[in-house]
Design an enzyme around this catalytic site. Structure first.
Site, PDB file in Angstrom:
ATOM      1  N   LYS A 246      54.157  50.660  43.136  1.00 16.26           N
ATOM      2  CA  LYS A 246      53.408  50.954  44.364  1.00 16.26           C
ATOM      3  C   LYS A 246      51.890  50.828  44.241  1.00 16.26           C
ATOM      4  O   LYS A 246      51.251  50.274  45.143  1.00 16.26           O
ATOM      5  CB  LYS A 246      53.803  52.344  44.877  1.00 16.26           C
ATOM      6  CG  LYS A 246      55.195  52.341  45.523  1.00 16.26           C
ATOM      7  CD  LYS A 246      55.738  53.715  45.771  1.00 16.26           C
ATOM      8  CE  LYS A 246      56.338  54.366  44.550  1.00 16.26           C
ATOM      9  NZ  LYS A 246      57.496  53.643  43.982  1.00 16.26           N
TER      10      LYS A 246
ATOM     11  N   SER B 251      17.622  44.513  49.803  1.00 18.05           N
ATOM     12  CA  SER B 251      17.349  44.773  48.393  1.00 18.05           C
ATOM     13  C   SER B 251      16.552  46.066  48.263  1.00 18.05           C
ATOM     14  O   SER B 251      15.743  46.405  49.123  1.00 18.05           O
ATOM     15  CB  SER B 251      16.558  43.616  47.786  1.00 18.05           C
ATOM     16  OG  SER B 251      16.004  43.977  46.531  1.00 18.05           O
TER      17      SER B 251
ATOM     18  N   SER C 209      54.402  60.976  40.361  1.00 20.75           N
ATOM     19  CA  SER C 209      53.883  59.863  41.163  1.00 20.75           C
ATOM     20  C   SER C 209      53.292  60.333  42.483  1.00 20.75           C
ATOM     21  O   SER C 209      52.816  59.513  43.269  1.00 20.75           O
ATOM     22  CB  SER C 209      54.998  58.858  41.449  1.00 20.75           C
ATOM     23  OG  SER C 209      56.076  59.469  42.145  1.00 20.75           O
TER      24      SER C 209
ATOM     25  N   TYR D 138      67.960  50.680  38.391  1.00 22.98           N
ATOM     26  CA  TYR D 138      66.629  51.270  38.450  1.00 22.98           C
ATOM     27  C   TYR D 138      66.165  51.682  37.059  1.00 22.98           C
ATOM     28  O   TYR D 138      66.927  52.223  36.257  1.00 22.98           O
ATOM     29  CB  TYR D 138      66.625  52.500  39.378  1.00 22.98           C
ATOM     30  CG  TYR D 138      65.263  53.145  39.502  1.00 22.98           C
ATOM     31  CD1 TYR D 138      64.329  52.657  40.412  1.00 22.98           C
ATOM     32  CD2 TYR D 138      64.900  54.220  38.691  1.00 22.98           C
ATOM     33  CE1 TYR D 138      63.071  53.232  40.525  1.00 22.98           C
ATOM     34  CE2 TYR D 138      63.645  54.801  38.792  1.00 22.98           C
ATOM     35  CZ  TYR D 138      62.735  54.304  39.705  1.00 22.98           C
ATOM     36  OH  TYR D 138      61.491  54.866  39.809  1.00 22.98           O
TER      37      TYR D 138
ATOM     38  N   GLU E  57      30.423  38.287  49.335  1.00 24.74           N
ATOM     39  CA  GLU E  57      30.588  38.345  47.886  1.00 24.74           C
ATOM     40  C   GLU E  57      31.717  39.294  47.500  1.00 24.74           C
ATOM     41  O   GLU E  57      32.468  39.027  46.542  1.00 24.74           O
ATOM     42  CB  GLU E  57      29.274  38.768  47.238  1.00 24.74           C
ATOM     43  CG  GLU E  57      28.191  37.700  47.343  1.00 24.74           C
ATOM     44  CD  GLU E  57      26.832  38.172  46.867  1.00 24.74           C
ATOM     45  OE1 GLU E  57      25.943  37.328  46.708  1.00 24.74           O
ATOM     46  OE2 GLU E  57      26.652  39.389  46.653  1.00 24.74           O
TER      47      GLU E  57
ATOM     48  N   GLN F 107      58.410  52.823  38.992  1.00 21.28           N
ATOM     49  CA  GLN F 107      57.501  53.761  39.653  1.00 21.28           C
ATOM     50  C   GLN F 107      56.108  53.156  39.769  1.00 21.28           C
ATOM     51  O   GLN F 107      55.334  53.516  40.656  1.00 21.28           O
ATOM     52  CB  GLN F 107      57.451  55.070  38.862  1.00 21.28           C
ATOM     53  CG  GLN F 107      56.556  56.127  39.476  1.00 21.28           C
ATOM     54  CD  GLN F 107      56.784  57.479  38.850  1.00 21.28           C
ATOM     55  OE1 GLN F 107      57.797  58.122  39.061  1.00 21.28           O
ATOM     56  NE2 GLN F 107      55.833  57.900  38.022  1.00 21.28           N
TER      57      GLN F 107
ATOM     58  N   THR G 136      31.920  16.538  48.638  1.00 27.73           N
ATOM     59  CA  THR G 136      32.860  16.559  47.518  1.00 27.73           C
ATOM     60  C   THR G 136      32.014  16.823  46.273  1.00 27.73           C
ATOM     61  O   THR G 136      30.883  16.332  46.166  1.00 27.73           O
ATOM     62  CB  THR G 136      33.627  15.225  47.354  1.00 27.73           C
ATOM     63  OG1 THR G 136      32.694  14.152  47.115  1.00 27.73           O
ATOM     64  CG2 THR G 136      34.428  14.902  48.613  1.00 27.73           C
ATOM     65  N   HIS G 137      32.530  17.626  45.361  1.00 31.12           N
ATOM     66  CA  HIS G 137      31.772  18.043  44.168  1.00 31.12           C
ATOM     67  C   HIS G 137      30.473  18.756  44.564  1.00 31.12           C
ATOM     68  O   HIS G 137      29.515  18.767  43.799  1.00 31.12           O
ATOM     69  CB  HIS G 137      31.459  16.853  43.265  1.00 31.12           C
ATOM     70  CG  HIS G 137      32.651  16.020  42.917  1.00 31.12           C
ATOM     71  ND1 HIS G 137      33.543  16.349  41.926  1.00 31.12           N
ATOM     72  CD2 HIS G 137      33.113  14.861  43.464  1.00 31.12           C
ATOM     73  CE1 HIS G 137      34.496  15.433  41.858  1.00 31.12           C
ATOM     74  NE2 HIS G 137      34.265  14.522  42.786  1.00 31.12           N
TER      75      HIS G 137
ATOM     76  N   LYS H  17      14.754  40.141  51.060  1.00 32.17           N
ATOM     77  CA  LYS H  17      16.120  39.733  50.755  1.00 32.17           C
ATOM     78  C   LYS H  17      17.083  40.072  51.892  1.00 32.17           C
ATOM     79  O   LYS H  17      16.971  41.097  52.550  1.00 32.17           O
ATOM     80  CB  LYS H  17      16.612  40.433  49.474  1.00 32.17           C
ATOM     81  CG  LYS H  17      15.931  39.991  48.211  1.00 32.17           C
ATOM     82  CD  LYS H  17      16.233  38.537  47.873  1.00 32.17           C
ATOM     83  CE  LYS H  17      17.679  38.298  47.521  1.00 32.17           C
ATOM     84  NZ  LYS H  17      18.118  39.065  46.343  1.00 32.17           N
TER      85      LYS H  17
ATOM     86  N   ASN I 227      21.106  39.898  51.728  1.00 35.76           N
ATOM     87  CA  ASN I 227      22.177  39.580  50.790  1.00 35.76           C
ATOM     88  C   ASN I 227      23.543  39.488  51.484  1.00 35.76           C
ATOM     89  O   ASN I 227      23.890  40.351  52.292  1.00 35.76           O
ATOM     90  CB  ASN I 227      22.253  40.644  49.696  1.00 35.76           C
ATOM     91  CG  ASN I 227      20.978  40.700  48.875  1.00 35.76           C
ATOM     92  OD1 ASN I 227      20.325  39.676  48.662  1.00 35.76           O
ATOM     93  ND2 ASN I 227      20.615  41.885  48.424  1.00 35.76           N
TER      94      ASN I 227
ATOM     95  N   ASN J  41      66.825  56.709  44.384  1.00 35.13           N
ATOM     96  CA  ASN J  41      66.717  55.272  44.158  1.00 35.13           C
ATOM     97  C   ASN J  41      66.761  54.488  45.466  1.00 35.13           C
ATOM     98  O   ASN J  41      65.913  53.621  45.722  1.00 35.13           O
ATOM     99  CB  ASN J  41      67.835  54.788  43.231  1.00 35.13           C
ATOM    100  CG  ASN J  41      67.688  55.320  41.821  1.00 35.13           C
ATOM    101  OD1 ASN J  41      66.687  55.973  41.500  1.00 35.13           O
ATOM    102  ND2 ASN J  41      68.668  55.050  40.975  1.00 35.13           N
TER     103      ASN J  41
END
Length: 458
Positions: free
Chosen positions: A322, A274, A20, A314, A287, A319, A152-153, A280, A282, A107
């Site tokens: 994480k 772009s 690990s 354990y 996003e 393991q 709304t909507h 553009k 963006n 542990n």
């Protein structure tokens, strides 16, 4: 490490699946801090000599300096950060290093290290949320009077103020803040000294190590202490819900920044261009925040599924606890910083917002309310009359307040000139003065309350 129990070392496959260190090396600071607290306690309890404890502590500080300077080496034969630190410590101080692991197990060691790391992640999340909350309040105060369409909507519903809209996200993020704060309180117990699962026969002072590592108290049950990952799940649950709120806010900015809306210009520092279309601009940062929410939720699901069937105490499955937490924390920290910058530095086109509010018959409810209040008409009938007025306004290509009194009285004779006092967007938002409403006076009140909650009031 396994000494006399095994005649042969692990196969290449076992070595690779078992190691690990590629990800748990992130715990090196916590591991060394825990070891220093542990050996100091062992010395005070007379379990190891003061001389050995001092040599171990000095060696651990040297290891920390090396890792800070050069990074943590990845020797997969040593499996994890705990054995990596102990191996280097042995090279520095010799056989005395072997006394460090007295009265502890990997542990309780990993449970302590991971708990400390998650505690820091929660504190970072709180700091990131506070920065975003501050930006939301500052912009809400600036735009307490700025009128925009409420939806709304995603259809124009009623006029609201931009300040009111931004304060809605303040409320969401305050709930996120409370979840992280509650989780911090729950996890404020130290597993160190629980050993493998049953505690230890050595006379430990667990209160001493808990205090040294910044915990309020030691854990009360050794079985639970080494097998508990609720603190990690608490973090991931709070991070998931926070990411959902950030994603919603990011989506608003994405929509508002599009040309059909044109409500906001995102800062250059959080936009991209772009490769082929020069015009553009963006909203990539927004996003990505929206996309990160799905990954954070996936991290939470991953750990829940890992933990769902594990018996005490354990198991090696743990393991895998994480990587999802590390990934989610990195994503959340970035998302909070991006949205704080976006809220603080974006330019709002309040003229365009106002025109959009005026164009969508957003004051239709105000006409219905006026009919109820001034003409004593039942709301359902008022709703029907208003619908007819909206239809006529559409046919004429005007807003509701662009209809003449003759137009309105042709629909219902009970309408009089006073109705025009209620049909502007300014009148509409001013009328929404109930507690928690969008009226500018109420927005300013809530800004003052928000500053007090953040401790930033003038």
């Amino acid at each position: 490490m396994w000494g006399g129990r095994f005649a042969e070392g692990p196969s290449a496959i076992m070595r690779e699946i078992n190691a690990s260190i590629p990800f748990d090396k992130a715990l090196w600071r916590e591991d060394i801090a825990g070891s220093r607290a542990h050996v100091a306690m062992l010395a005070r309890q007379g379990i190891v000599s003061v001389a050995d404890a001092m040599a171990i502590d000095e060696g651990l500080q040297q290891v920390a300096a090396e890792y800070e300077r050069d990074g943590v080496p990845e020797d997969w034969d040593l499996e994890d950060i705990h054995m990596t630190v102990e191996s280097r410590l042995t090279e520095i101080v010799g056989p005395a290093a072997g006394r460090l692991h007295t009265a502890r197990s990997r542990n309780d060691q990993v449970a302590t290290d991971f708990r400390m790391w998650v505690r820091s992640a929660m504190q970072r999340a709180l700091a990131g949320i506070d920065a975003l909350l501050g930006a939301l309040v500052e912009r809400a105060e600036e735009h307490a009077d700025s009128i925009m369409p409420g939806f709304t909507h995603l259809q124009t519903a009623q006029p609201v103020t931009l300040g009111h809209h931004l304060l809605a996200y303040f409320e969401m993020l305050m709930r996120d803040r409370s979840r992280f704060a509650d989780a911090l309180e729950r996890m404020n117990e130290c597993p160190l000294g629980s050993a493998a699962l049953a505690g230890t026969g050595f006379d430990l002072d667990r209160e001493m190590t808990a205090e040294a590592l910044g915990f309020a108290r030691p854990t009360r049950n050794s079985l639970d202490a080494v097998s508990d990952r609720d603190f990690a799940l608490d973090y991931l649950m709070a991070a998931s819900q926070c990411s959902l709120h950030l994603s919603r806010l990011a989506e608003e900015f994405i929509i508002w920044a599009s040309q059909p809306f044109g409500f906001v210009k995102l800062p250059d520092t959080l936009s991209t261009g772009s490769s082929i279309m020069p015009q553009k601009r963006n909203p990539d940062a927004a996003e990505l925040v929206r996309g990160h929410a799905g990954r954070v939720i996936g991290c939470a699901t991953s750990l829940m599924v890992t933990m769902k069937g594990l018996p005490l105490a354990y198991s090696k499955d743990m393991q895998d606890d994480k990587p999802p937490v590390f990934e989610a924390a990195g994503l959340l920290d970035l998302s909070l910083a991006a949205m704080a910058g976006m809220v603080a530095d974006s330019g709002f086109d309040t003229i365009r917002m106002r025109k959009a509010a005026e164009a969508g018959h957003a004051t239709a409810t105000d006409l219905a309310d006026w009919l109820v209040r001034q003409a004593d008409i039942p709301f359902r009938e008022a709703h029907h009359i208003t619908g007819a007025a909206v239809k006529l306004a559409d046919e004429k290509g005007v807003a509701l307040d662009g209809l003449s009194i003759n137009d309105l009285q042709a629909i219902d004779r009970r309408i009089d000139e006073r109705v025009f006092e209620a049909l502007s967007v300014d009148a509409s938002v001013a009328a929404r003065a109930s507690y928690g409403g969008t009226a500018p006076v109420r927005v300013r009140e809530q800004v003052a309350v928000a500053k007090k909650r953040l401790g930033t009031e003038d």
